[in-house]
Design a protein around this motif. Structure first.
Motif, PDB file in Angstrom:
ATOM      1  N   ALA A  41      -6.730 -19.782  31.589  1.00 21.73           N
ATOM      2  CA  ALA A  41      -6.348 -18.704  30.679  1.00 21.73           C
ATOM      3  C   ALA A  41      -4.949 -18.183  31.016  1.00 21.73           C
ATOM      4  O   ALA A  41      -4.601 -17.996  32.186  1.00 21.73           O
ATOM      5  N   LEU A  42      -4.162 -17.956  29.990  1.00 23.09           N
ATOM      6  CA  LEU A  42      -2.827 -17.392  30.143  1.00 23.09           C
ATOM      7  C   LEU A  42      -2.858 -15.992  29.543  1.00 23.09           C
ATOM      8  O   LEU A  42      -2.878 -15.829  28.319  1.00 23.09           O
ATOM      9  N   ASP A  43      -2.897 -14.985  30.411  1.00 24.35           N
ATOM     10  CA  ASP A  43      -3.095 -13.603  29.970  1.00 24.35           C
ATOM     11  C   ASP A  43      -1.873 -12.722  30.162  1.00 24.35           C
ATOM     12  O   ASP A  43      -1.848 -11.598  29.653  1.00 24.35           O
ATOM     13  N   ASP A  44      -0.876 -13.185  30.895  1.00 23.70           N
ATOM     14  CA  ASP A  44       0.280 -12.360  31.225  1.00 23.70           C
ATOM     15  C   ASP A  44       1.231 -12.291  30.033  1.00 23.70           C
ATOM     16  O   ASP A  44       1.836 -13.297  29.654  1.00 23.70           O
ATOM     17  N   PRO A  45       1.406 -11.104  29.411  1.00 18.89           N
ATOM     18  CA  PRO A  45       2.312 -11.003  28.263  1.00 18.89           C
ATOM     19  C   PRO A  45       3.741 -11.446  28.588  1.00 18.89           C
ATOM     20  O   PRO A  45       4.422 -12.014  27.727  1.00 18.89           O
ATOM     21  N   ALA A  46       4.180 -11.196  29.815  1.00 17.53           N
ATOM     22  CA  ALA A  46       5.534 -11.601  30.190  1.00 17.53           C
ATOM     23  C   ALA A  46       5.673 -13.124  30.153  1.00 17.53           C
ATOM     24  O   ALA A  46       6.713 -13.660  29.734  1.00 17.53           O
ATOM     25  N   GLU A  47       4.634 -13.845  30.590  1.00 14.44           N
ATOM     26  CA  GLU A  47       4.675 -15.303  30.555  1.00 14.44           C
ATOM     27  C   GLU A  47       4.611 -15.832  29.125  1.00 14.44           C
ATOM     28  O   GLU A  47       5.238 -16.845  28.792  1.00 14.44           O
ATOM     29  N   ILE A  48       3.858 -15.151  28.271  1.00 16.38           N
ATOM     30  CA  ILE A  48       3.789 -15.570  26.877  1.00 16.38           C
ATOM     31  C   ILE A  48       5.135 -15.342  26.191  1.00 16.38           C
ATOM     32  O   ILE A  48       5.611 -16.188  25.424  1.00 16.38           O
ATOM     33  N   ARG A  49       5.782 -14.229  26.509  1.00 17.37           N
ATOM     34  CA  ARG A  49       7.111 -13.976  25.953  1.00 17.37           C
ATOM     35  C   ARG A  49       8.108 -15.035  26.438  1.00 17.37           C
ATOM     36  O   ARG A  49       8.949 -15.516  25.667  1.00 17.37           O
ATOM     37  N   ARG A  50       8.012 -15.410  27.705  1.00 19.96           N
ATOM     38  CA  ARG A  50       8.882 -16.470  28.229  1.00 19.96           C
ATOM     39  C   ARG A  50       8.628 -17.775  27.482  1.00 19.96           C
ATOM     40  O   ARG A  50       9.581 -18.501  27.138  1.00 19.96           O
ATOM     41  N   LEU A  51       7.361 -18.068  27.229  1.00 22.35           N
ATOM     42  CA  LEU A  51       7.011 -19.294  26.520  1.00 22.35           C
ATOM     43  C   LEU A  51       7.658 -19.316  25.130  1.00 22.35           C
ATOM     44  O   LEU A  51       8.179 -20.351  24.688  1.00 22.35           O
ATOM     45  N   VAL A  52       7.652 -18.181  24.446  1.00 28.09           N
ATOM     46  CA  VAL A  52       8.274 -18.104  23.127  1.00 28.09           C
ATOM     47  C   VAL A  52       9.787 -18.303  23.237  1.00 28.09           C
ATOM     48  O   VAL A  52      10.388 -19.050  22.465  1.00 28.09           O
ATOM     49  N   ARG A  53      10.408 -17.616  24.204  1.00 29.68           N
ATOM     50  CA  ARG A  53      11.862 -17.741  24.366  1.00 29.68           C
ATOM     51  C   ARG A  53      12.286 -19.198  24.593  1.00 29.68           C
ATOM     52  O   ARG A  53      13.293 -19.655  24.065  1.00 29.68           O
ATOM     53  N   GLU A  54      11.523 -19.897  25.407  1.00 32.57           N
ATOM     54  CA  GLU A  54      11.918 -21.244  25.809  1.00 32.57           C
ATOM     55  C   GLU A  54      11.447 -22.319  24.825  1.00 32.57           C
ATOM     56  O   GLU A  54      11.914 -23.461  24.890  1.00 32.57           O
TER      57      GLU A  54
ATOM     58  N   ARG B  55      -0.036 -10.875   3.198  1.00 28.00           N
ATOM     59  CA  ARG B  55      -1.324 -10.492   2.597  1.00 28.00           C
ATOM     60  C   ARG B  55      -2.502 -10.700   3.529  1.00 28.00           C
ATOM     61  O   ARG B  55      -3.595 -10.194   3.274  1.00 28.00           O
ATOM     62  N   HIS B  56      -2.293 -11.463   4.604  1.00 31.26           N
ATOM     63  CA  HIS B  56      -3.395 -11.735   5.527  1.00 31.26           C
ATOM     64  C   HIS B  56      -2.815 -12.160   6.875  1.00 31.26           C
ATOM     65  O   HIS B  56      -1.593 -12.280   7.040  1.00 31.26           O
ATOM     66  N   GLU B  57      -3.712 -12.415   7.804  1.00 29.12           N
ATOM     67  CA  GLU B  57      -3.298 -12.783   9.155  1.00 29.12           C
ATOM     68  C   GLU B  57      -2.604 -14.144   9.155  1.00 29.12           C
ATOM     69  O   GLU B  57      -3.007 -15.069   8.461  1.00 29.12           O
ATOM     70  N   LEU B  58      -1.557 -14.222   9.940  1.00 26.18           N
ATOM     71  CA  LEU B  58      -0.812 -15.465  10.127  1.00 26.18           C
ATOM     72  C   LEU B  58      -1.015 -15.928  11.561  1.00 26.18           C
ATOM     73  O   LEU B  58      -0.998 -15.115  12.496  1.00 26.18           O
ATOM     74  N   LEU B  59      -1.226 -17.212  11.742  1.00 24.60           N
ATOM     75  CA  LEU B  59      -1.339 -17.817  13.070  1.00 24.60           C
ATOM     76  C   LEU B  59      -0.035 -18.534  13.385  1.00 24.60           C
ATOM     77  O   LEU B  59       0.413 -19.394  12.615  1.00 24.60           O
ATOM     78  N   VAL B  60       0.574 -18.169  14.505  1.00 22.18           N
ATOM     79  CA  VAL B  60       1.808 -18.802  14.960  1.00 22.18           C
ATOM     80  C   VAL B  60       1.493 -19.579  16.231  1.00 22.18           C
ATOM     81  O   VAL B  60       1.049 -18.999  17.232  1.00 22.18           O
ATOM     82  N   LEU B  61       1.709 -20.875  16.202  1.00 23.43           N
ATOM     83  CA  LEU B  61       1.457 -21.737  17.355  1.00 23.43           C
ATOM     84  C   LEU B  61       2.757 -21.980  18.102  1.00 23.43           C
ATOM     85  O   LEU B  61       3.741 -22.451  17.515  1.00 23.43           O
ATOM     86  N   ILE B  62       2.740 -21.687  19.391  1.00 24.62           N
ATOM     87  CA  ILE B  62       3.875 -21.969  20.264  1.00 24.62           C
ATOM     88  C   ILE B  62       3.433 -23.045  21.253  1.00 24.62           C
ATOM     89  O   ILE B  62       2.446 -22.864  21.982  1.00 24.62           O
ATOM     90  N   GLN B  63       4.130 -24.153  21.287  1.00 22.09           N
ATOM     91  CA  GLN B  63       3.767 -25.275  22.156  1.00 22.09           C
ATOM     92  C   GLN B  63       4.847 -25.498  23.198  1.00 22.09           C
ATOM     93  O   GLN B  63       5.997 -25.772  22.845  1.00 22.09           O
ATOM     94  N   GLY B  64       4.482 -25.363  24.467  1.00 22.74           N
ATOM     95  CA  GLY B  64       5.407 -25.643  25.550  1.00 22.74           C
ATOM     96  C   GLY B  64       5.332 -27.100  25.976  1.00 22.74           C
ATOM     97  O   GLY B  64       4.752 -27.947  25.274  1.00 22.74           O
ATOM     98  N   PRO B  65       5.899 -27.434  27.119  1.00 22.02           N
ATOM     99  CA  PRO B  65       5.842 -28.819  27.603  1.00 22.02           C
ATOM    100  C   PRO B  65       4.400 -29.295  27.750  1.00 22.02           C
ATOM    101  O   PRO B  65       3.509 -28.516  28.109  1.00 22.02           O
TER     102      PRO B  65
END
Length: 216
Positions: free
Chosen positions: A8-21, A70-80
């Motif tokens: 599980a990846l629960d750290d918001p800081a790590e998720i933000r890093r994943l998006v940046r990279e 109009r509804h929920e959007l799912l955004v997929l971020i894929q790292g290495p």
């Protein structure tokens, strides 16, 4: 995505890093017609907001296809990610696996007006051009500014405050240290499944585990 507490990846800081990279995202909507719609666009973080807030745009008419806002959007971020051969385990029996880091980010997008949309496009360009030896800006000349304002009418900008996250970092955390060492050697080598980016993610998560004393 199947939940496994070990990955599980629960750290918001790590998720933000994943998006940046890894800003090239997949946008998925389940429309009122019962259809699944997917598109692919770059996203950036709204660094001035608390939590995880994404900024992006879609080209027309994707906003209609997605029924954006109009509804929920799912955004997929894929790292290495990459294949892990059982031959790297030095164990028998053994089966192959796939190591990866990914985040599923959910929220209802807020559509932006023309001015804010242009500001988001400006921020997107800066995010990528900052690495260039001679960055090109959306508004670096009067002609560019006029051109950018004109073509921006063909896009719809949005801000998405993430309200739900499912993220996973499956990087051999359940393997003993000697196996991890062998996997890293293969990923950093010259073989058919070498992946320096995946190796770097593995080193990051295992270094954190070593520092916290959380090792299998």
């Amino acid at each position: 995505m199947r939940h496994n507490p070990s990955f599980a990846l629960d750290d918001p800081a790590e998720i933000r890093r994943l998006v940046r990279e890894n800003p090239w995202a997949t946008l998925i909507s389940h429309t009122s017609a019962g259809e699944l719609v997917a598109s692919h666009y770059p996203v950036v973080l709204d660094e001035d907001s608390d939590g995880i807030v994404l900024l992006s745009h879609v080209g027309r008419p994707d906003e209609q296809l997605h029924e954006l806002g109009r509804h929920e959007l799912l955004v997929l971020i894929q790292g290495p990610h990459g294949y892990i051969s059982p031959g790297w385990y030095d164990a028998s029996p053994a089966v192959p696996t796939w190591n990866f880091i990914t985040a599923h980010l959910y929220g209802i997008p807020e559509l932006l007006n023309a001015t804010d949309n242009l500001a988001v496009l400006d921020r997107l360009v800066d995010h990528f051009e900052d690495r260039m030896p001679v960055p090109r800006r959306l508004n670096d000349t009067a002609d560019n500014a006029v051109y950018a304002a004109r073509i921006s009418a063909g896009t719809v900008g949005f801000r998405l405050r993430v309200t739900r996250v499912v993220a996973k970092s499956k990087l051999s955390q359940n393997k003993p240290a000697e196996t991890v060492t062998r996997i890293l050697a293969e990923l950093e080598g010259s073989g058919p499944y070498a992946s320096p980016g995946l190796a770097a993610e593995m080193r990051r998560v295992h270094r954190q585990a070593d520092q916290s004393g959380d090792r299998p």
